[in-house]
Design an enzyme around this catalytic site. Structure first.
Site, PDB file in Angstrom:
ATOM      1  N   LYS A  38      20.760 -15.604  45.794  1.00 37.37           N
ATOM      2  CA  LYS A  38      21.217 -16.073  47.116  1.00 37.37           C
ATOM      3  C   LYS A  38      22.671 -15.681  47.348  1.00 37.37           C
ATOM      4  O   LYS A  38      23.049 -15.285  48.454  1.00 37.37           O
ATOM      5  CB  LYS A  38      21.057 -17.592  47.228  1.00 37.37           C
ATOM      6  CG  LYS A  38      19.615 -18.029  47.420  1.00 37.37           C
ATOM      7  CD  LYS A  38      19.535 -19.516  47.728  1.00 37.37           C
ATOM      8  CE  LYS A  38      18.114 -19.988  47.862  1.00 37.37           C
ATOM      9  NZ  LYS A  38      17.985 -21.442  47.960  1.00 37.37           N
ATOM     10  N   LYS A  96       8.325 -12.571  45.284  1.00 32.95           N
ATOM     11  CA  LYS A  96       7.713 -13.870  45.537  1.00 32.95           C
ATOM     12  C   LYS A  96       7.582 -14.114  47.044  1.00 32.95           C
ATOM     13  O   LYS A  96       8.495 -13.772  47.794  1.00 32.95           O
ATOM     14  CB  LYS A  96       8.628 -14.942  44.921  1.00 32.95           C
ATOM     15  CG  LYS A  96       8.105 -16.350  44.991  1.00 32.95           C
ATOM     16  CD  LYS A  96       9.154 -17.334  44.523  1.00 32.95           C
ATOM     17  CE  LYS A  96      10.070 -17.732  45.665  1.00 32.95           C
ATOM     18  NZ  LYS A  96      10.760 -19.035  45.499  1.00 32.95           N
ATOM     19  N   LYS A 133       9.995 -18.336  52.125  1.00 38.73           N
ATOM     20  CA  LYS A 133      10.198 -18.804  53.489  1.00 38.73           C
ATOM     21  C   LYS A 133      11.295 -18.020  54.186  1.00 38.73           C
ATOM     22  O   LYS A 133      11.322 -17.917  55.400  1.00 38.73           O
ATOM     23  CB  LYS A 133      10.607 -20.287  53.460  1.00 38.73           C
ATOM     24  CG  LYS A 133       9.455 -21.212  53.193  1.00 38.73           C
ATOM     25  CD  LYS A 133       9.832 -22.660  53.451  1.00 38.73           C
ATOM     26  CE  LYS A 133      10.712 -23.203  52.348  1.00 38.73           C
ATOM     27  NZ  LYS A 133      10.880 -24.655  52.417  1.00 38.73           N
TER      28      LYS A 133
HETATM   29  P1  AMP Z   1      10.948 -23.719  48.606  1.00 37.30           P
HETATM   30  O1  AMP Z   1      10.113 -22.821  49.472  1.00 37.30           O
HETATM   31  O2  AMP Z   1      11.921 -22.948  47.767  1.00 37.30           O
HETATM   32  O3  AMP Z   1      11.558 -24.870  49.350  1.00 37.30           O
HETATM   33  O4  AMP Z   1       9.955 -24.348  47.526  1.00 37.30           O
HETATM   34  C1  AMP Z   1       9.141 -25.489  47.756  1.00 37.30           C
HETATM   35  C2  AMP Z   1       8.091 -25.583  46.649  1.00 37.30           C
HETATM   36  O5  AMP Z   1       7.136 -24.518  46.783  1.00 37.30           O
HETATM   37  C3  AMP Z   1       8.648 -25.475  45.217  1.00 37.30           C
HETATM   38  O6  AMP Z   1       7.941 -26.357  44.380  1.00 37.30           O
HETATM   39  C4  AMP Z   1       8.360 -24.054  44.838  1.00 37.30           C
HETATM   40  O7  AMP Z   1       8.165 -23.919  43.462  1.00 37.30           O
HETATM   41  C5  AMP Z   1       7.059 -23.740  45.577  1.00 37.30           C
HETATM   42  N1  AMP Z   1       6.992 -22.322  45.964  1.00 37.30           N
HETATM   43  C6  AMP Z   1       7.824 -21.664  46.811  1.00 37.30           C
HETATM   44  N2  AMP Z   1       7.443 -20.363  46.945  1.00 37.30           N
HETATM   45  C7  AMP Z   1       6.350 -20.201  46.161  1.00 37.30           C
HETATM   46  C8  AMP Z   1       5.484 -19.080  45.882  1.00 37.30           C
HETATM   47  N3  AMP Z   1       5.657 -17.880  46.432  1.00 37.30           N
HETATM   48  N4  AMP Z   1       4.446 -19.274  45.037  1.00 37.30           N
HETATM   49  C9  AMP Z   1       4.245 -20.495  44.491  1.00 37.30           C
HETATM   50  N5  AMP Z   1       5.014 -21.582  44.710  1.00 37.30           N
HETATM   51  C10 AMP Z   1       6.060 -21.452  45.534  1.00 37.30           C
END
Ligand code: AMP
Length: 319
Positions: A104, A185, A188
């Site tokens: 980031k 990965k 968002k």
């Molecule tokens: P975030 O999108 O970073 O706010 O992540 C929210 C939750 O979703 C966390 O528990 C992450 O580990 C999970 N997560 C985010 N992106 C992925 C992905 N591409 N595959 C699996 N889990 C994800």
């Protein structure tokens, strides 16, 4: 989860689906981490709207608010309070090593201090509640490890205070990759048009995104030689359908990529359509949502405040 961007099938398969599965086996707290979101600038009105959206998505996915607490991080001031105390026992070198911080920070001209402190705040989210298990996707494993290190360091400096938590990972779909670039990965914050399937995307858009997914130069599915794009599509199908490895091989071996994509798209749509219907029902009643968040914060605040009191006592701070 952070109330930013659009929740996608990676968030669902890596986190949300797993939460629904375990919600009655443990005493669960599901937090919407708005303090984490503001480590990068957020438009205030959009942030407020996103908080409600995430709460509604938790409910639409099947989180039971009678059994679990759904709460917003900033509604419980103890999160920020404990984060400061943990910051004071955390060497800066531990934070600079975090992969997510490095990624980031590399994207920004100047890095806010909040971005570096991000995993300490996450440690506070977990340690406040003396959590035994933290069900996150694989991308958060390093932050969980850091949480354990911080807990152990505090415990050794000030005597046993925190439960040292474990990670719990789902076996399938733990890491969903970008559909436009299966080496990254699904995220968002990625901007590519065909990168992700958002949980609120209409069926036509879901079909379009999946039909355009990057595969490889082979003509049909071969489980031994398939590239990351094809494996990602298969993993998404398997995570939604719950099919065994043998059933997956029997169905898909030799299938042309166009047909594979059609099957994946229909499988995803068949799960997201009822989900989206529930979401629309829930958001039609904003007072209900607000009450759930108020109740969630009221339920967890006594636990959080009690931990902060103990930590202050151990550190010799004014209580
Ligand atoms: P975030 O999108 O970073 O706010 O992540 C929210 C939750 O979703 C966390 O528990 C992450 O580990 C999970 N997560 C985010 N992106 C992925 C992905 N591409 N595959 C699996 N889990 C994800």
């Amino acid at each position: 989860m952070q109330p930013t961007g659009n929740l996608h099938i990676g968030n669902y398969l890596g986190a949300l689906k797993n939460w629904v599965r375990i919600q009655h086996d443990y005493e669960c707290i599901f937090c919407i981490v708005d303090l984490h979101a503001v480590t990068v600038y957020q438009d205030p009105a959009e942030l407020r709207a996103k908080i409600s959206e995430i709460a509604a998505l938790y409910l639409a996915a099947g989180i039971d608010p009678d059994d679990c607490a759904i709460m917003v991080q900033s509604a419980v001031p103890a999160h920020a309070e404990l984060a400061w105390m943990l910051t004071c026992v955390t060497p800066v070198g531990w934070l600079e090593r975090m992969t997510q911080y490095k990624m980031k920070a590399a994207k920004q001209e100047s890095t806010g201090d909040g971005l570096l402190q991000y995993p300490v705040l996450m440690a506070a989210d977990i340690l406040l509640y003396q959590a035994g298990i933290v069900p996150v996707g694989e991308d958060q494993a390093q932050h969980l490890e850091l949480t354990r290190d911080i807990a152990q360091r505090f415990n050794s400096l000030y005597s046993d205070t925190f439960v040292v938590p474990n990670t719990s990972l789902p076996t399938v779909g733990a890491r969903v990759m970008g559909l436009d670039d299966p080496t990254q990965k699904m995220s968002k914050s990625a901007t590519g048009l065909n990168h992700a399937v958002a949980l609120l995307d209409p069926p036509a858009k879901i079909r379009k995104t999946i039909m355009r997914a990057t595969t490889d130069s082979l003509p049909a599915v071969d489980f031994d030689t398939a590239g990351p794009g094809v494996l990602n599509l298969l993993a998404i199908y398997q995570a939604f359908s719950g099919e065994s490895d043998d059933a997956m091989k029997a169905t898909f071996t030799g299938m042309r990529y166009g047909d594979l994509k059609k099957q994946v798209a229909e499988m995803v749509i068949s799960h997201l359509e009822p989900f989206q219907q529930r979401y629309r029902q829930i958001t039609a009643d904003p007072a209900y949502l607000a009450a759930i968040l108020r109740d969630g914060a009221a339920r967890v605040a006594p636990i959080a405040n009690s931990t902060v009191r103990t930590v202050k006592q151990r550190m010799g701070l004014h209580t």
